[in-house]
Design an enzyme around this catalytic site. Structure first.
Site, PDB file in Angstrom:
ATOM      1  N   GLU A   1      32.493 111.762 -83.005  1.00  0.00           N
ATOM      2  CA  GLU A   1      32.337 109.653 -83.219  1.00  0.00           C
ATOM      3  C   GLU A   1      31.415 109.838 -81.916  1.00  0.00           C
ATOM      4  O   GLU A   1      31.330 110.184 -80.649  1.00  0.00           O
ATOM      5  CB  GLU A   1      33.964 109.667 -82.242  1.00  0.00           C
ATOM      6  CG  GLU A   1      34.571 109.711 -84.477  1.00  0.00           C
ATOM      7  CD  GLU A   1      36.091 110.069 -83.512  1.00  0.00           C
ATOM      8  OE1 GLU A   1      37.035 109.836 -84.700  1.00  0.00           O
ATOM      9  OE2 GLU A   1      36.554 109.501 -82.543  1.00  0.00           O
TER      10      GLU A   1
ATOM     11  N   CYS B   1      28.302 105.271 -75.759  1.00  0.00           N
ATOM     12  CA  CYS B   1      28.509 107.090 -75.486  1.00  0.00           C
ATOM     13  C   CYS B   1      28.487 108.076 -76.650  1.00  0.00           C
ATOM     14  O   CYS B   1      29.314 108.054 -77.287  1.00  0.00           O
ATOM     15  CB  CYS B   1      30.333 106.790 -75.299  1.00  0.00           C
ATOM     16  SG  CYS B   1      31.477 107.874 -74.948  1.00  0.00           S
TER      17      CYS B   1
ATOM     18  N   CYS C   1      36.384 120.405 -77.419  1.00  0.00           N
ATOM     19  CA  CYS C   1      36.371 120.652 -76.244  1.00  0.00           C
ATOM     20  C   CYS C   1      36.761 122.100 -75.627  1.00  0.00           C
ATOM     21  O   CYS C   1      37.585 122.204 -76.108  1.00  0.00           O
ATOM     22  CB  CYS C   1      36.619 119.307 -75.160  1.00  0.00           C
ATOM     23  SG  CYS C   1      35.487 119.893 -73.717  1.00  0.00           S
TER      24      CYS C   1
ATOM     25  N   CYS D   1      41.424 119.501 -71.105  1.00  0.00           N
ATOM     26  CA  CYS D   1      41.877 119.123 -70.096  1.00  0.00           C
ATOM     27  C   CYS D   1      43.804 118.552 -70.919  1.00  0.00           C
ATOM     28  O   CYS D   1      43.240 118.203 -71.195  1.00  0.00           O
ATOM     29  CB  CYS D   1      41.064 117.643 -69.332  1.00  0.00           C
ATOM     30  SG  CYS D   1      39.507 118.762 -68.911  1.00  0.00           S
TER      31      CYS D   1
ATOM     32  N   CYS E   1      43.175 115.133 -71.833  1.00  0.00           N
ATOM     33  CA  CYS E   1      42.478 114.411 -72.762  1.00  0.00           C
ATOM     34  C   CYS E   1      42.692 114.564 -74.222  1.00  0.00           C
ATOM     35  O   CYS E   1      43.818 116.158 -74.303  1.00  0.00           O
ATOM     36  CB  CYS E   1      41.030 114.727 -72.544  1.00  0.00           C
ATOM     37  SG  CYS E   1      39.539 115.151 -73.946  1.00  0.00           S
TER      38      CYS E   1
ATOM     39  N   GLY F   1      33.582 116.281 -76.433  1.00  0.00           N
ATOM     40  CA  GLY F   1      32.910 118.003 -75.471  1.00  0.00           C
ATOM     41  C   GLY F   1      32.051 117.303 -73.896  1.00  0.00           C
ATOM     42  O   GLY F   1      32.521 115.978 -73.335  1.00  0.00           O
TER      43      GLY F   1
ATOM     44  N   SER G   1      28.158 112.582 -67.647  1.00  0.00           N
ATOM     45  CA  SER G   1      29.060 113.068 -67.859  1.00  0.00           C
ATOM     46  C   SER G   1      29.516 114.368 -67.955  1.00  0.00           C
ATOM     47  O   SER G   1      29.809 115.008 -68.471  1.00  0.00           O
ATOM     48  CB  SER G   1      30.411 112.113 -67.904  1.00  0.00           C
ATOM     49  OG  SER G   1      31.588 112.576 -67.298  1.00  0.00           O
TER      50      SER G   1
ATOM     51  N   CYS H   1      37.552 106.154 -73.684  1.00  0.00           N
ATOM     52  CA  CYS H   1      37.355 107.509 -72.924  1.00  0.00           C
ATOM     53  C   CYS H   1      38.672 108.777 -73.367  1.00  0.00           C
ATOM     54  O   CYS H   1      40.000 107.949 -73.416  1.00  0.00           O
ATOM     55  CB  CYS H   1      37.216 107.708 -71.735  1.00  0.00           C
ATOM     56  SG  CYS H   1      36.125 106.643 -71.175  1.00  0.00           S
TER      57      CYS H   1
HETATM   58  N1  SAH Z   1      33.583 116.175 -70.533  1.00  0.00           N
HETATM   59  C1  SAH Z   1      32.587 115.576 -69.942  1.00  0.00           C
HETATM   60  C2  SAH Z   1      32.529 114.333 -70.582  1.00  0.00           C
HETATM   61  C3  SAH Z   1      33.327 113.754 -71.726  1.00  0.00           C
HETATM   62  S1  SAH Z   1      35.136 113.270 -70.898  1.00  0.00           S
HETATM   63  C4  SAH Z   1      33.345 115.643 -69.177  1.00  0.00           C
HETATM   64  O1  SAH Z   1      35.245 116.060 -69.126  1.00  0.00           O
HETATM   65  O2  SAH Z   1      33.340 114.583 -68.076  1.00  0.00           O
HETATM   66  C5  SAH Z   1      34.709 111.499 -70.359  1.00  0.00           C
HETATM   67  C6  SAH Z   1      35.486 111.062 -69.719  1.00  0.00           C
HETATM   68  O3  SAH Z   1      36.884 110.675 -70.137  1.00  0.00           O
HETATM   69  C7  SAH Z   1      35.706 112.235 -68.762  1.00  0.00           C
HETATM   70  O4  SAH Z   1      35.365 111.601 -67.141  1.00  0.00           O
HETATM   71  C8  SAH Z   1      36.990 112.801 -68.461  1.00  0.00           C
HETATM   72  O5  SAH Z   1      37.627 112.373 -67.956  1.00  0.00           O
HETATM   73  C9  SAH Z   1      37.370 111.468 -69.038  1.00  0.00           C
HETATM   74  N2  SAH Z   1      38.543 110.806 -69.855  1.00  0.00           N
HETATM   75  C10 SAH Z   1      38.983 112.370 -70.766  1.00  0.00           C
HETATM   76  N3  SAH Z   1      40.012 111.803 -71.103  1.00  0.00           N
HETATM   77  C11 SAH Z   1      41.220 110.718 -70.713  1.00  0.00           C
HETATM   78  C12 SAH Z   1      42.594 109.645 -71.051  1.00  0.00           C
HETATM   79  N4  SAH Z   1      43.151 110.031 -71.775  1.00  0.00           N
HETATM   80  N5  SAH Z   1      41.935 108.306 -70.426  1.00  0.00           N
HETATM   81  C13 SAH Z   1      41.004 108.402 -69.138  1.00  0.00           C
HETATM   82  N6  SAH Z   1      40.232 108.896 -69.810  1.00  0.00           N
HETATM   83  C14 SAH Z   1      39.901 110.379 -69.956  1.00  0.00           C
HETATM   84 FE1  SF4 Z   2      38.070 117.501 -70.261  1.00  0.00          FE
HETATM   85 FE2  SF4 Z   2      35.951 116.865 -70.473  1.00  0.00          FE
HETATM   86 FE3  SF4 Z   2      36.738 118.670 -72.529  1.00  0.00          FE
HETATM   87 FE4  SF4 Z   2      38.048 116.353 -72.618  1.00  0.00          FE
HETATM   88  S1  SF4 Z   2      36.038 116.771 -73.174  1.00  0.00           S
HETATM   89  S2  SF4 Z   2      39.110 118.156 -72.141  1.00  0.00           S
HETATM   90  S3  SF4 Z   2      37.876 115.704 -70.301  1.00  0.00           S
HETATM   91  S4  SF4 Z   2      35.976 118.911 -70.357  1.00  0.00           S
END
Ligand code: SAH
Ligand code: SF4
Length: 349
Positions: free
Chosen positions: A93, A106, A113, A117, A120, A163, A195, A336
């Site tokens: 997406e 975006c 991924c 985290c 996420c 990712g 990011s 996000c």
């Molecule tokens: N993997 C990269 C980019 C994709 S995530 C990274 O982690 O930076 C893009 C952003 O969305 C990151 O700052 C991530 O921490 C944030 N994010 C992930 N899950 C989220 C959530 N449930 N609510 C708000 N932001 C979130």
């Molecule tokens: Fe973590 Fe970014 Fe991967 Fe989500 S997309 S698991 S925030 S590294």
């Protein structure tokens, strides 16, 4: 007859190399590059500044295949989610966010991924594979083609979709090269942001290849707290990470962006805010506070309004630039961290 070698997704240098490999002039590669990414044209026969016989011979060798047309879901706030089904049926997406004077796209770099985290949604779905350069730039190409019909163009790109871009670095860098190329999408490097969770060696590698904006997903201020939210960060201590960030060559007059998702009772205390000030200062960063976008089964709650405002106030009192990132598109799980492959019907309930 059409050939089988795919040209979509090649950089200018790669296209030139492909043409010279066939005994043609590199200029041919440049022409195709321009038609493809600036003209958004994929039919070699429509590339009218190439001699007809040359077009016939190109078509015998090559295909130029964009991604299959995406499904589009638009939210009430104007945010549009583009859902692409790839050749292997994987789904990715991208999200288009209209704001005053800007159209920000975006992009995703992986199917899922691997970093897991806890806050996420993409992370909770696990990892399938890296995207090819064709699949990364194909997202921008398809959206650009669609908005072109309304006389608009994508002005900003953020790698904040599904990712971790630095785990798919080569393809991400090639996609960035196509975006920045003046015969390609001709985006300013000041308008492209990668990011990352923060992988020190990869940050150095990215910085050695291109100068774009960098956003760091910090989310907590100590190694232990980061590891509790983002288990993968155990391998990348803050000290090394911040050193790599300081070495990173940003575009002129740009600052590092710290992303900080506010989780109720987890990382949103006044002490956390004061620690964040110290880190942000040490790398001259500005801060985006991100309201947590919840999803089914999420193990956290978003911080309340009061805690959020108090947190921001502490940053301001210390002279920091800090905004609360408005949540966009969350009615369709397009915000996000909410990107993932859930059938549309489920989200529309
Ligand atoms: N993997 C990269 C980019 C994709 S995530 C990274 O982690 O930076 C893009 C952003 O969305 C990151 O700052 C991530 O921490 C944030 N994010 C992930 N899950 C989220 C959530 N449930 N609510 C708000 N932001 C979130
Ligand atoms: Fe973590 Fe970014 Fe991967 Fe989500 S997309 S698991 S925030 S590294």
């Amino acid at each position: 007859m059409t050939g089988t070698t795919e040209l979509f997704g090649l950089t200018r240098a790669q296209l030139e190399g492909t043409m010279t490999g066939l005994g043609m002039k590199p200029f041919r590669g440049r022409q195709i590059f321009r038609w493809l990414y600036q003209g958004l044209e994929t039919d070699l026969f429509n590339m009218t500044d190439i001699a007809k016989e040359a077009r016939v011979s190109l078509a015998e060798h090559f295909t130029v295949r964009p991604l299959a047309a995406p499904e589009v879901v638009t939210s009430a706030d104007g945010t549009a989610k583009y859902r692409f089904t790839l050749d292997d049926n994987a789904v990715i997406e991208s999200v288009l966010i209209p704001e005053k004077g800007r159209l920000t796209l975006c992009l995703s770099t992986q199917v899922g991924c691997p970093l897991g985290c806890l806050f996420c949604r993409t992370g909770s779905l696990g990892f399938t594979r890296d995207l090819t350069t064709r699949e990364i730039i194909g997202q921008l190409w398809a959206v650009q083609r669609q908005v072109r019909e309304a006389g608009k163009r994508v002005t900003n790109v953020v790698f904040m979709g599904m990712g971790e871009p630095l785990l798919n670095l080569g393809n991400t860098i090639d996609a960035i090269r196509i975006m920045l190329d003046d015969l390609g999408f001709n985006l300013s490097n000041r308008r492209v942001t990668v990011s990352t969770i923060g992988i020190p060696a990869r940050i150095d590698e990215l910085g050695g290849q291109v100068a774009v904006n960098l956003a760091l997903s910090l989310h907590a201020t100590t190694d232990a707290k980061r590891a509790a939210l983002m288990p993968a960060t155990k391998r990348w201590p803050l000290k090394e990470l911040l050193a790599a960030i300081r070495r990173f060559p940003l575009p002129p007059r740009k600052r590092i962006l710290i992303e900080y998702v506010l989780l109720d009772g987890v990382n949103d205390s006044p002490d956390d805010a004061r620690e964040l000030v110290k880190i942000a200062r040490s790398i001259s960063a500005k801060v985006n506070l991100i309201p947590f976008n919840s999803f089914p089964g999420a193990p956290f709650c978003p911080s309340g309004q009061k805690a959020t405002a108090a947190f921001q106030q502490i940053l301001w009192d210390h002279g920091m630039m800090a905004i609360i990132r408005k949540s966009r598109g969350d009615e369709h799980l397009a915000a996000c961290g909410q990107l993932g492959y859930v059938p549309l019907s489920e989200e529309d309930e």
